[in-house]
Design an enzyme around this catalytic site. Structure first.
Site, PDB file in Angstrom:
ATOM      1  N   ASP A   9       0.835  -1.207   0.000  1.00 10.99           N
ATOM      2  CA  ASP A   9       0.000   0.000   0.000  1.00 10.99           C
ATOM      3  C   ASP A   9       0.871   1.259   0.000  1.00 10.99           C
ATOM      4  O   ASP A   9       2.080   1.208   0.293  1.00 10.99           O
ATOM      5  CB  ASP A   9      -0.880  -0.041   1.266  1.00 10.99           C
ATOM      6  CG  ASP A   9      -2.163   0.760   1.135  1.00 10.99           C
ATOM      7  OD1 ASP A   9      -2.291   1.531   0.174  1.00 10.99           O
ATOM      8  OD2 ASP A   9      -3.044   0.615   2.021  1.00 10.99           O
ATOM      9  N   ASP A  37     -10.612   2.205  -3.194  1.00  7.47           N
ATOM     10  CA  ASP A  37     -11.116   2.075  -1.825  1.00  7.47           C
ATOM     11  C   ASP A  37     -12.634   2.147  -1.780  1.00  7.47           C
ATOM     12  O   ASP A  37     -13.246   1.906  -0.743  1.00  7.47           O
ATOM     13  CB  ASP A  37     -10.525   3.170  -0.935  1.00  7.47           C
ATOM     14  CG  ASP A  37      -9.161   2.761  -0.395  1.00  7.47           C
ATOM     15  OD1 ASP A  37      -8.771   1.604  -0.585  1.00  7.47           O
ATOM     16  OD2 ASP A  37      -8.486   3.611   0.212  1.00  7.47           O
TER      17      ASP A  37
END
Ligand code: DGJ
Length: 696
Positions: free
Chosen positions: A451, A520
């Site tokens: 990430d 997301d």
């Protein structure tokens, strides 16, 4: 034989496309042709030197150069801008010689400055089966004083002379990335870029151009991409002289690179392609190329994963993850991912990034016991990391505050309370390799989610060995180095690129990452538009998509699953709150997905309508041999209870009989494509239908 070379003129022929260039009568390396492959060599236009229009637009500004350099009376976007040690700031390249590689698919053209010992090598590699051309440039300083590169782009792609071109690109923001945009190109430059250190959520480094008339199914489309995961720039320029071109490469904003005597600098590759089969053809060419040549594990069929982030957030513990893992295994999940919150001191987003060992309170015996129980449940285990980041409250930052990107006289801006480690530094790279290698060596980790949750600020590198502005490139090179080293040491691991969702998806990172976390935003409805945009550039086998609790209650579980089944299916809802009925439904959907995922991941994709503008859309995947397929269809909201219009499948073999699950009758492929499939879905309903060739 893809490359035909004669008298300083070259034709690169691919399966159905061709590209031609030549040294023109004025001695300039000029573009000749990019489009469908032509029957005869003589069909390709010669490189003619244009006449000057006026003192304001001399011939040099009108020539369609392959790699224009800033020099003389040129005002179009150049690919190269340098400053020599004596302050001279232009480059005058002269063609010296050409080389063909043994496979006859790579052409190297050498140019040398008229005065300075400075060489430009232009590389052209034909990917024949995909109608794609790969281009990059190598710049070499053969002198005894440094040269500063101020712009070093990868390629300029010329469209055939003409007007009214239309640019298709992907734009968005966090949680809303990759939306398809179409803009008419008028006189001037449209510049799309990233200044964020990563590719960014704002613009993908991909483009497509057509004459305003191409559709999904038909028409000529020229397209391209850049294999780079940092700052990039893309300039689509239309001149008053019917010339349209797209230049692409490393962003020159705040860019400088000191080329020392004897050194070379190679730009990232740009891929360019031509399709006569509309946008679907263009996407499929790229998908095939990415699966066959870019992805580390090729067109692998990926496992169904469960990720605990939306269920447990930072509040992870051995027990909570075990409980979730049991529920996940029971519905057919094959890979269990422990997301953020597992490492030393991590209770929220204010601390701990940088300290990559298990939190002693949450995992008193390390990760091994949890991994063992996940494995006993028949699942692989995966872990989240964010290696490029550090919190001020961490052991790493306390020991090495100088390791972050910063300007010494400025405050260090924090975003999500974190700062960015300077991966341009060798010591930072070594630290990360050692930490992550230990983690992967000591634990049975089959999957890593990598990430990156903020963009850059104060891009300083106070103790840089050279010009600090090299950080933009050296950082990405450092990232690639760390990732590639870990891949090499742990070849079985599957890696996912994530940057707060789809903030770093490109052909550069996909050489290292097997898949990408698309967004997301995990609402199955919102995802349709994001996934549509994503599919223009990247294949479904890289598009990780979860079914979660993020959708409003009126969106059924099946819709959320069907939306995610268009890529690599994952589950991200809080399984402890799912009823037995929901779990049973999820298990059935996962089982159905397992039956068709080889088609989704390895077949050809056809977009049936656009979720950005239509309420009823579908995505059809067909195997390469067209014997089987799967259709996902969705209806979002239509205010009046109107009937759903039929969806028109594409890609079927015209004379072969097909059956569509749940629809009576057998018809030829052509007949189905003409009649369409009537599905009669209500608002927020979806369906998955198998497609089968009855005979071949
Ligand atoms: C951003 C990612 O996109 C999410 O899926 C999750 O991993 C969080 N970071 C964790 O901090």
């Amino acid at each position: 034989m893809p490359i035909d070379a004669a008298e300083n003129a070259w034709i690169l022929e691919m399966k159905s496309a061709a590209y031609a260039l030549a040294v023109d009568p004025a001695g300039v390396l000029a573009h000749r042709y990019w489009g469908p492959r032509l029957p005869y060599r003589e069909d390709y236009p010669p490189a003619s030197s244009p006449h000057s229009w006026a003192s304001f637009d001399m011939a040099s500004n009108l020539t369609r150069e392959e790699y224009p350099c800033y020099a003389g009376t040129r005002y179009v976007e150049p690919c190269l801008k340098v400053t020599f040690c004596d302050g001279v700031r232009d480059v005058v390249p002269r063609f010296t010689h050409a080389e063909l590689d043994g496979d006859n698919a790579t052409l190297r053209l050498h140019l040398r400055d008229a005065y300075y010992p400075f060489e430009i090598t232009l590389h052209y590699r034909a990917h024949v089966a995909y109608d794609l051309l790969e281009r990059w440039a190598t710049l070499t300083n053969q002198g005894d004083a440094p040269v500063v590169l101020e712009r070093a782009w990868s390629a300029q792609w010329h469209l055939p002379p003409g007007e009214h071109y239309r640019l298709t690109h992907l734009a968005g923001r966090w949680s809303d990335e990759m939306h398809l945009q179409r803009d008419q190109l008028t006189s001037g430059v449209v510049r799309l870029e990233s200044r964020r250190l990563a590719t960014g959520h704002q613009h993908a480094n991909w483009f497509a151009i057509d004459r305003g008339t191409a559709s999904e199914n038909a028409g000529e489309v020229w397209f391209g991409a850049l294999a780079w995961s940092g700052n990039f720039a893309m300039a689509a320029e239309s001149t008053a002289f019917t010339s349209t071109r797209v230049s692409i490469g490393l962003n020159d904003w705040d860019f400088a690179w000191q080329l020392q005597p004897g050194e070379s600098f190679s730009t990232p590759s740009s891929i360019g392609g031509f399709s006569a089969q509309g946008f679907t053809g263009a996407s499929q060419q790229l998908h095939d190329y990415i699966r066959d040549h870019v992805l580390p594990h090729g067109a692998a069929v990926h496992k169904v994963l469960y990720n605990s982030w939306e269920a447990t957030g930072f509040q992870v513990s051995e027990q909570s993850q075990r409980t979730l893992a049991k529920r996940a295994a029971a519905i057919g999940v094959e890979l269990f991912i422990l997301d953020d919150g597992w490492f030393h001191g991590r209770d929220d987003d204010a601390a701990a990034l940088g300290d990559w060992w298990p939190d002693e309170r949450k995992f008193p015996n390390g990760l091994a016991p949890l991994i063992a129980s996940v494995n006993e449940l028949g699942m692989d285990f995966g872990l989240w990391i964010e290696p490029e980041m550090v919190n001020a409250r961490s052991e790493l930052y306390r020991a090495h505050p100088d390791w972050v990107i910063h300007f010494p006289t400025r405050a260090r801006s924090e975003a999500r309370q974190q700062m960015i480690l300077n991966l341009a530094r060798a010591d930072v790279q070594e630290y990360l390799i050692a930490q992550l290698d230990a983690l992967l060596t000591q634990n049975n980790i089959a999957f890593v989610k990598w990430d990156m949750n903020r963009n850059v600020s104060e891009p300083g590198w106070p103790d840089a060995p050279g010009d600090q502005r090299e950080i933009w490139v050296r950082y990405v090179q450092g990232l690639y180095h760390v990732w590639a080293t870990l891949r090499e040491r742990h070849p079985g691991v599957i890696w996912q690129t994530c940057a707060g969702g789809g903030g770093r998806v490109d052909l550069g990172i996909l050489r290292l990452a097997d898949q990408a976390w698309t967004s997301d935003n995990t609402d199955g409805v919102a995802r349709l538009g994001i996934q549509e945009g994503y599919s223009y550039a990247y294949p479904a086998c890289t598009m990780e998509a979860w079914a979660t609790d993020a959708s409003p209650a009126y969106v059924p579980l099946s819709f959320r699953f069907h939306s995610s089944m268009c890529g690599v299916l994952g589950v991200g809802g809080d399984l402890l709150r799912w009823s037995d009925e929901m779990c049973a439904e999820a298990a059935a959907l996962i089982e159905q997905y397992k039956q068709v995922r080889h088609i989704v991941h390895q077949g050809d994709q056809f977009r049936l309508g656009s979720p950005q503008s239509e309420a009823c859309t579908g995505v059809l995947y067909l195997t390469k041999d067209r014997t089987e397929g799967v259709l996902f269809a969705f209806r979002t909201f239509v205010p009046f209870p109107a009937q759903m219009p039929p969806l028109f499948p594409r890609g079927l073999l015209p004379t072969i009989l097909y059956e569509f699950e749940g629809i009576p009758g057998q018809k030829s492929g052509l007949a189905w494509e003409q009649a369409g499939i009537a599905l009669g879905l209500g608002n927020f309903e979806s369906t998955m239908r198998l497609v089968r060739a009855v005979e071949l």
